[in-house]
Each structure stands twice: as C-alpha cells, then as structure tokens.
Write an enzyme that holds these catalytic residues in place. Structure first.
Site, short mmCIF file in Angstrom:
data_model
loop_
_atom_site.label_atom_id
_atom_site.label_comp_id
_atom_site.label_asym_id
_atom_site.label_seq_id
_atom_site.Cartn_x
_atom_site.Cartn_y
_atom_site.Cartn_z
N HIS A 121 0.84 -1.20 0.00
CA HIS A 121 0.00 0.00 0.00
C HIS A 121 0.88 1.25 0.00
CE1 HIS A 121 -2.44 -3.30 1.57
NE2 HIS A 121 -3.49 -2.64 1.13
N HIS A 179 -3.86 3.54 -3.36
CA HIS A 179 -4.07 2.94 -2.04
C HIS A 179 -3.38 1.58 -1.92
CE1 HIS A 179 -6.04 1.45 1.58
NE2 HIS A 179 -6.35 0.35 0.90
N GLU A 202 -20.26 -4.36 22.77
CA GLU A 202 -19.56 -5.65 22.69
C GLU A 202 -18.33 -5.58 21.78
OE1 GLU A 202 -23.85 -6.86 23.59
OE2 GLU A 202 -22.84 -5.40 22.30
N HIS A 238 -32.27 -14.76 20.91
CA HIS A 238 -31.40 -14.86 22.08
C HIS A 238 -30.98 -16.30 22.38
CE1 HIS A 238 -32.43 -10.72 22.63
NE2 HIS A 238 -31.85 -10.64 23.81
#
Length: 662
Positions: free
Chosen positions: A24, A264, A413, A474
């Site tokens: 890169h 890039h 999370e 769940h």
C-alpha cells in the site's frame, strides 16, 4: 534534515512494496511526516528494551501501512536490517504484510482489521491509567505530590477506514467517558478510501463528533508540515483529555496517482518510482539508506527517551525499596505473563444442597480469584447483573478513579473485545462477559486474541435454547461451533461448580485466549465431577457397572441429562452406559492417544448430547443418528416447549438413545 529523514522513510517503504510486488504505497507517501513526528519528537522508547513496561505505545491501526511502520522502526534502530526490509511480505520474515505482535520488534499489536487497532489502543491507555493509579511515589521535594510509576502514552495512526468502522465509535465513546488523557490519535485524513473518494460514503464532521464524545481535537491543515504536527501533539499531551489530531494529507503524494484511490493498494510503476525518488532528492538505488540521517534520527530518539528510561529505573528501585521492602515479587506480572496457580489446593465453599446456574457459580469463583490474582480485571457489556461477573468490593473504574477492577463497558460488545486485547497487551489478566448469542459481535477481537496469543477470557452466559421465552434471537445455536473453529482458542463449557474451577485451572495456567460458556438454567452438583480431571478436557463421570454398551459424551447442562439417562437406562433396561463430560474439546484433543483410547475405546456406539450445532461433533460418532444436537433455530415459549420444539427434551433424547442401543 527532518525532510530528508522523512524522504528516506518514504523511499524505503516504496522499495519494500516494489520488491514484494504488493502493498500500500499511498499511506507511505502521505503519512510519513506523521509517523516521523511521533517517533522523532515524542515517543519514549528503548530500542534495546522493546518490551520496557513504561514505554510509549504506538498502534498502526491502519495496518495496511506496515511498510511505513517497518521503514520507521528500522530507521529508529530496532532489531531490523535491510534484508528484513527486502523480505517484506515473504514467509517467515520479520516484516509480514500487516503488523504482527511478537514477530517484528517495536510492533505493539497485530493490526489490519480496521478499527481494531484504534479500539485496542483504548485498552492500552486504560491499562496505563490503572497502573498509574496503582503504583504511586510521593516526592517530598515536589510539594508532597504523588506521581505514578507508570505514565506511558499511547499513540495511534488511523485512517478514514478505521473511523468508518463502528468499533472505533464505540471505543472512542468509552475513552471520552473515562477521560483517557494518555491517548493521542493522529487521523490520516486524505478523503480517499479503497473504492474511491470518501465523498461517496463518509462526509460527517469527524472533529465535531469527537468533541461531542469529550475529546480534545486539533486540525493540521498541511500534512507535509512536520512542525505543525509536532505542535499539535504537544498541545494534545497537555490537554487533559483523549486527543484526536486530524492531519490533512494527500494519499500517494508525488506519485502519478497522487490523490486517487489507485495508489491505495497498487504498486507504483517503475518509471513512477524513478520520478518520485527524484522529487524526494533520493538516489534511485533500491533500499538506499543515508547513514547520516539514520544516526540523526536514532540520536534524537535516544537523547530524549534515555532520560525517561533512567528515571523509570530509579523510580522503580525506589518504589520496591520504600513500599515493598525490597521484594519485587508482587510486580512480577508486569514483566512476564507466566502466572502459575493450583486452584485444587484452595478451599472452595460450594453450595452442594441446592441447584444453581453455572453463571452464578462462576460469579463466586471469579470473586475468589481476585484474592490472589492482582492483575485480574474485567467487566460486561451492560450485563453484569445477568452474567454475574461483577467483582464485589473491588470498586469501579471511572473517570478520575482508576483503582477499581470493574469496567463498565456499556452496550459495546465490539469495543469490549478489542479493549480487552489492549489491556492484555498491558500486563493484565482480563475477562469480558455477555450472552453467548452475542459472541458474534466479538469475533474480530477474539480472532486477534488468538493471533496474538493473549490470555483474554471471554465469559458467555445464557448458553442454549434453555433460556426459553426470549426466543430465537437470544437462543444460541451455531455459536459454540464457530468459537471452537478458531485456531489457538480454547472453549470451555463446565457442568457445575467443580468443573468451573477446573476450567479456570486450565485457563490461568495457559497463555491462550479462552471462552467460558455458562448456563442460566440451574443445575445440581454432580457427585463425580472433578477439578483436576477437568483440566484434561474430558473424563469419565459415570463408569459402566459391568458390560459397556455405549458411551455418551456431553457438555455443560447436558452432562446432567446424560448422567440421569444413563442411570435410568441401566435401572430400567439393563443398558450399561459410560458418561463422559467434555468441558473442552480442544484440551481433550491435546491429550495422549492412550488417554483418548482409554476414554473412547473403538467398537462402541458413541452418542453426543449438546444443545447446539452438530458441527464439529461428527469426529466422535458413527453417523448423524448418534448426535443429539440442535441444528435449527429455536422459538419463543417456555423452556419445556422450546426443548420439545427442538427435539431436545429429556424424554426425546432418552428414547432415541434407547432405540439406537437396541
């Protein structure tokens, strides 16, 4: 001199990419002044002691900029040579395609998945604040003010991609909430991402967003001006808040693809490289190094850092003498992660009379562990009251109060997993908890834990369809199998309190990351479960009475199901079954062939009972008929209704085993 050093860094980075045939170049040419300013003027490091506990940390969150980082580390004097740079992206080299912790001297964490480095840096900064609070020195000649023994800073280089990823927003929000003023992020702002101009995807005011999260911000309009970058960093160091410095750069500066997405991740053409080196006033010779520039760069780093290094050593010796009576054993964890414990010798006060969910039992064990593991800290994603992971009487970690052990991650999370990695990289034994079904939110961080071999413990509760009425969103199905599929990662699903202790015995004496899977439903204490045998991954909890007719392997709550079914089938049908508890498939597979054959002799029908996907269990059975597992999503209903719906009720499992045996 500064520009010449920067240009030599650029030249080396481009040569590395050209030699490898991939890499890169855009970030090398655009962000070299940023990384130069950090290392030349601010980073306190010792290249001869790269793991110095009080070194400043640098995280290349934009991990695709590895060539830029390696060229800088070489120029700075780390244990890298020109051949290492020439071996960029080659197998078994010190210079892999993206930075890898433990492979390249000076690399403080493995990066590449965008946003993970940024979020883990928040964990490193938090670790620094905790250690700073924990170890104080009172100086009489300084108006009796207290100064922390540990006072490092964390520098991050990130790009647009890092800040587009949601994990960076989660982590930045928490960093602002905790006021981590030892964290300085430099944002390589070039308005270009891999597919094209960021005007297509990313047009918000990043500086204002970070201000809203309680960060100090600076804007450097000319990313080629290292002096302006230097001034912005100086302001950030004194800001009293976490800092974001937006540096406006030009991706691929001075190449023919300057300012476009082409530069890039695509190698420059040979002619472009020659023209580029002319603009940089660098010889066209590949991997040219001006040793005068190298000496200047290394001298500037050493002159500044050696003062801090010597001061730390004096402070450390003073602390050990005055506060620890010349016994530094309590600080051993700061320098080596070689924790050894024998939990079987500890007197555990288990409740053997009543049923108890393993999440509750784990809460008791976890709190007991804080007594003799000084660096144990952790928290939950706003679920400690459900996961039972709150450390009582240990205090909370908050802005201005970093001496607790409980981290309030909030409903974050993704960031929690990465922050745990950052803390583990800062000498802590850490845990984070949420429901098993939400382990998917942490997968990228878990994978990096395994790649870096960090002793992070992920505690997942509400482990099966047994949770009932919360419904299929769940109720975990595939999560156990997906966690077990991660290399260098141990998954534990204990059946009761004794097995929980046995799991921790294995977890704490290993450097591998792990997942501890716990139930919400209550279970009783089984007579034959065993702390010592749990560390083998699997063992017999019910041995056949006379003639072996079959073997049942089970985990967690289902061990109780298997145990009672075996007892009833023997009493009612004369079918004699061996029951094996397998709290950790990974640990069992590490045992000797003799032990495996002793538990699972050939020629006998073997069954598996687990309230989760069958994936991974076929290795133990003859065919699918012998798998009592769950391979469809659950449903809303009472516990018994859901078990019946999933063909997983006690009677359904018992009848199936009986038919297969007869």
């Amino acid at each position: 001199m500064e520009n010449r050093i920067i240009n030599n860094i650029k030249s080396l980075g481009i040569d590395m990419i050209d030699s490898a045939g991939s890499g890169h170049p855009g970030i090398v040419l655009g962000a070299a002044p940023i990384i130069y300013s950090i290392y030349a003027n601010h980073m306190n490091i010792n290249v001869n002691d790269p793991k110095w506990i009080n070194r400043d940390r640098f995280v290349m969150s934009a991990g695709h900029g590895s060539a830029l980082l390696y060229a800088t580390l070489f120029m700075a004097g780390y244990d890298l040579n020109i051949d290492d740079l020439k071996n960029f992206r080659k197998i078994n080299s010190k210079t892999p395609g993206h930075p890898e912790y433990g492979v390249t001297p000076g690399v403080d964490m493995s990066t590449g998945p965008l946003g993970q480095g940024f979020a883990s840096a928040v964990g490193m900064a938090l670790g620094g604040k905790i250690l700073n609070e924990k170890y104080k020195l009172k100086r009489k000649n300084n108006f009796d003010s207290e100064r922390g023994l540990i006072d490092y800073k964390v520098y991050v280089l990130c790009g647009d991609g890092d800040l587009m990823e949601g994990i960076s927003y989660e982590a930045a929000s928490l960093a602002g909430n905790l006021n981590l003023d030892n964290l300085i992020v430099l944002y390589d702002s070039n308005n270009v991402s891999l597919d094209g101009d960021t005007s297509n995807t990313f047009t918000e005011n990043v500086v204002e967003r970070f201000k809203a999260m309680g960060w100090h911000t600076e804007l450097v309009k000319d990313g080629t001006n290292s002096e302006d970058i230097d001034k912005a960093i100086e302001k950030a160091k004194k800001a009293g808040k976490p800092s974001l410095i937006e540096v406006k750069t030009v991706i691929g500066k001075d190449s023919v693809w300057e300012g476009t997405n082409k530069v890039h991740g695509k190698c420059l053409e040979k002619e472009d490289i020659l023209n580029l080196k002319g603009k940089l006033l660098m010889p066209t010779e590949p991997f040219y190094v001006d040793m005068t520039l190298v000496k200047q760069f290394r001298t500037s780093i050493k002159e500044r850092s050696s003062i801090k290094y010597e001061l730390f050593n004096r402070n450390y010796n003073e602390y050990v003498k005055e506060y620890l009576n010349d016994d530094a054993s309590s600080l051993k964890y700061l320098f080596a992660d070689d924790l050894k414990v024998d939990l079987s010798k500890y007197r555990w006060e288990f409740n053997t009379e009543t049923k108890e969910a393993t999440r509750v039992s784990n809460g008791y064990v976890l709190n007991e562990l804080t007594r003799f593991i000084p660096n144990l800290i952790g928290g939950s994603a706003d679920l400690s009251s459900s996961t039972n992971t709150y450390l009582k009487s240990c205090g909370d970690i908050k802005d201005g109060h970093y001496d607790g052990k409980n981290i309030w991650f909030g409903v974050r999370e993704h960031a929690m997993g990465a922050i745990l990695n950052g803390l583990a990289l800062s000498s802590f034994r850490v845990f984070g908890s949420t429901f098993l079904v939400f382990s998917d939110y942490l997968k990228p961080a878990i994978r990096l834990s395994a790649l870096m071999n960090l002793p992070v413990t992920y505690i997942f509760t509400h482990d099966s369809i047994n949770i009932g009425q919360d419904g299929p969103t769940h109720q975990p199905i595939e999560q156990l199998a997906s966690l077990r599929a991660i290399p260098n990662f141990n998954v534990y699903r204990p059946a009761d309190s004794k097995e929980i202790v046995g799991c921790y015995q294995s977890i704490l004496n290993s450097k591998k990351p792990s997942a501890l899977i716990l139930s919400r439903n209550e279970v009783s204490m089984l007579e034959n479960t065993n702390i010592e045998n749990t560390s083998k991954g699997a063992y017999i909890i019910r041995k056949e009475v006379n003639n072996l007719h079959g073997i049942i392997i089970a985990t967690g709550s289902e061990v109780h199901t298997a145990y009672h079914i075996a007892y009833e089938l023997y009493e009612q049908e004369g079918l004699d079954l061996r029951v094996i508890s397998m709290p950790s498939m990974e640990i069992f597979k590490e045992q000797s062939d003799e032990y495996k054959k002793e538990l699972l002799p050939l020629g006998y029908k073997t069954f598996v009972i687990e309230a989760g996907s069958s994936f991974g269990w076929h290795q133990f059975v003859y065919n699918d008929k012998y798998l009592m597992t769950v391979d469809k999503f659950g449903t809303s209903g009472t516990k018994d209704e859901v078990l019946e719906h999933c063909d997983f009720s006690y009677s359904q499992i018992k009848d199936k085993i009986k038919k297969l045996l007869k």
